[in-house]
Scaffold this active site. Structure first.
Site, PDB file in Angstrom:
ATOM      1  N   ARG A  59       4.563   4.829   9.141  1.00  0.00           N
ATOM      2  CA  ARG A  59       5.230   5.896   8.369  1.00  0.00           C
ATOM      3  C   ARG A  59       5.172   7.231   9.102  1.00  0.00           C
ATOM      4  O   ARG A  59       6.005   8.108   8.863  1.00  0.00           O
ATOM      5  CB  ARG A  59       4.658   5.975   6.949  1.00  0.00           C
ATOM      6  CG  ARG A  59       5.080   4.804   6.077  1.00  0.00           C
ATOM      7  CD  ARG A  59       4.586   4.931   4.657  1.00  0.00           C
ATOM      8  NE  ARG A  59       3.144   4.865   4.557  1.00  0.00           N
ATOM      9  CZ  ARG A  59       2.427   3.745   4.527  1.00  0.00           C
ATOM     10  NH1 ARG A  59       3.030   2.570   4.572  1.00  0.00           N
ATOM     11  NH2 ARG A  59       1.116   3.781   4.435  1.00  0.00           N
ATOM     12  N   GLU A  96     -12.155  -0.351   6.187  1.00  0.00           N
ATOM     13  CA  GLU A  96     -13.132  -0.752   5.179  1.00  0.00           C
ATOM     14  C   GLU A  96     -13.603  -2.190   5.460  1.00  0.00           C
ATOM     15  O   GLU A  96     -14.789  -2.493   5.400  1.00  0.00           O
ATOM     16  CB  GLU A  96     -12.500  -0.638   3.791  1.00  0.00           C
ATOM     17  CG  GLU A  96     -13.511  -0.776   2.680  1.00  0.00           C
ATOM     18  CD  GLU A  96     -12.872  -0.604   1.324  1.00  0.00           C
ATOM     19  OE1 GLU A  96     -11.697  -0.198   1.262  1.00  0.00           O
ATOM     20  OE2 GLU A  96     -13.553  -0.896   0.330  1.00  0.00           O
TER      21      GLU A  96
HETATM   22  P1  AMP Z   1      -7.284   6.925   6.655  1.00  0.00           P
HETATM   23  O1  AMP Z   1      -7.460   6.379   8.034  1.00  0.00           O
HETATM   24  O2  AMP Z   1      -8.253   6.396   5.668  1.00  0.00           O
HETATM   25  O3  AMP Z   1      -7.167   8.431   6.626  1.00  0.00           O
HETATM   26  O4  AMP Z   1      -5.895   6.353   6.139  1.00  0.00           O
HETATM   27  C1  AMP Z   1      -4.716   6.926   6.558  1.00  0.00           C
HETATM   28  C2  AMP Z   1      -3.706   5.880   6.922  1.00  0.00           C
HETATM   29  O5  AMP Z   1      -3.633   4.849   5.967  1.00  0.00           O
HETATM   30  C3  AMP Z   1      -2.327   6.519   6.983  1.00  0.00           C
HETATM   31  O6  AMP Z   1      -1.643   5.971   8.109  1.00  0.00           O
HETATM   32  C4  AMP Z   1      -1.682   6.126   5.678  1.00  0.00           C
HETATM   33  O7  AMP Z   1      -0.369   5.679   5.897  1.00  0.00           O
HETATM   34  C5  AMP Z   1      -2.516   5.004   5.119  1.00  0.00           C
HETATM   35  N1  AMP Z   1      -3.032   5.283   3.775  1.00  0.00           N
HETATM   36  C6  AMP Z   1      -4.330   5.376   3.423  1.00  0.00           C
HETATM   37  N2  AMP Z   1      -4.474   5.558   2.104  1.00  0.00           N
HETATM   38  C7  AMP Z   1      -3.217   5.602   1.605  1.00  0.00           C
HETATM   39  C8  AMP Z   1      -2.681   5.786   0.285  1.00  0.00           C
HETATM   40  N3  AMP Z   1      -3.474   5.947  -0.794  1.00  0.00           N
HETATM   41  N4  AMP Z   1      -1.364   5.796   0.141  1.00  0.00           N
HETATM   42  C9  AMP Z   1      -0.547   5.628   1.214  1.00  0.00           C
HETATM   43  N5  AMP Z   1      -0.980   5.436   2.454  1.00  0.00           N
HETATM   44  C10 AMP Z   1      -2.304   5.418   2.657  1.00  0.00           C
END
Ligand code: AMP
Length: 172
Positions: A59, A96
């Protein structure tokens, strides 16, 4: 609140139970909302020296490409493993459950270029930190990071210890 922010849709229990997925596709689907969202992402970076957007699959591509055009710079994709031909650099990061990786073409940028990292959502920050580490492997300087939306309850911003700014167009 700008109109585009109203179009982000909460999808409970996707892709797994307990996660509220932030679906940005309705924003992209409406011309005026899409334009306003990209403008909101671009605003803090106007006039900041940036050579390229580094957009995170998948995205991040949808936002990074119009943002790069708005800022008048090129784009380098940070992809999932197995997608890019030729010599590549790779950065793995913990999820996770298990791990994932981001990959970039070696030599995609000359060393010392100033880059803006782009993704849709900042959650725990792991993805953005991996992107930053990969940019550093390329020899890039981090100008900053730009996300459409930051989920503050996951505190990803605390892990962004870089002096370069991290900007979110919408903070919830
Ligand atoms: P993080 O690495 O935990 O910051 O997760 C970010 C990545 O996971 C991004 O590329 C987002 O597209 C996706 N992501 C994580 N949580 C969500 C969420 N609640 N809604 C949409 N995309 C998410």
């Amino acid at each position: 609140m700008p109109e585009w922010t109203q179009l982000i849709r909460d999808v409970p229990d996707f892709p797994k139970p307990g996660v509220v997925f932030k679906d940005i596709m309705p924003v992209l689907g409406e011309a005026s909302a899409f334009a306003a969202a990209i403008e909101a992402m671009a605003r803090p970076w106007q006039g900041v020296p940036i050579d390229a957007v580094l957009a995170i699959e998948a995205r991040g591509f949808l936002l990074g490409a119009p943002l790069a055009r708005t800022l008048g710079v090129g784009l380098v994709p940070l992809r999932k493993p197995g997608k890019l031909p030729g010599a590549t650099l790779e950065q793995s990061y913990a999820l996770e459950y298990g791990s994932d990786a981001l990959v970039v073409q070696a030599g995609a940028l000359a060393p010392g270029k100033r880059v803006l990292l782009v993704d849709d959502v900042l959650a725990t920050g792991g993805t953005l930190l991996a992107a930053r580490a990969l940019a550093q492997q390329l020899g890039a300087q981090i100008a900053g990071a730009s996300v459409l939306m930051e989920l503050t309850f996951l505190n990803g911003r605390a892990r962004w210890t870089d002096a370069a700014p991290l900007h979110a167009a919408l903070v919830v």
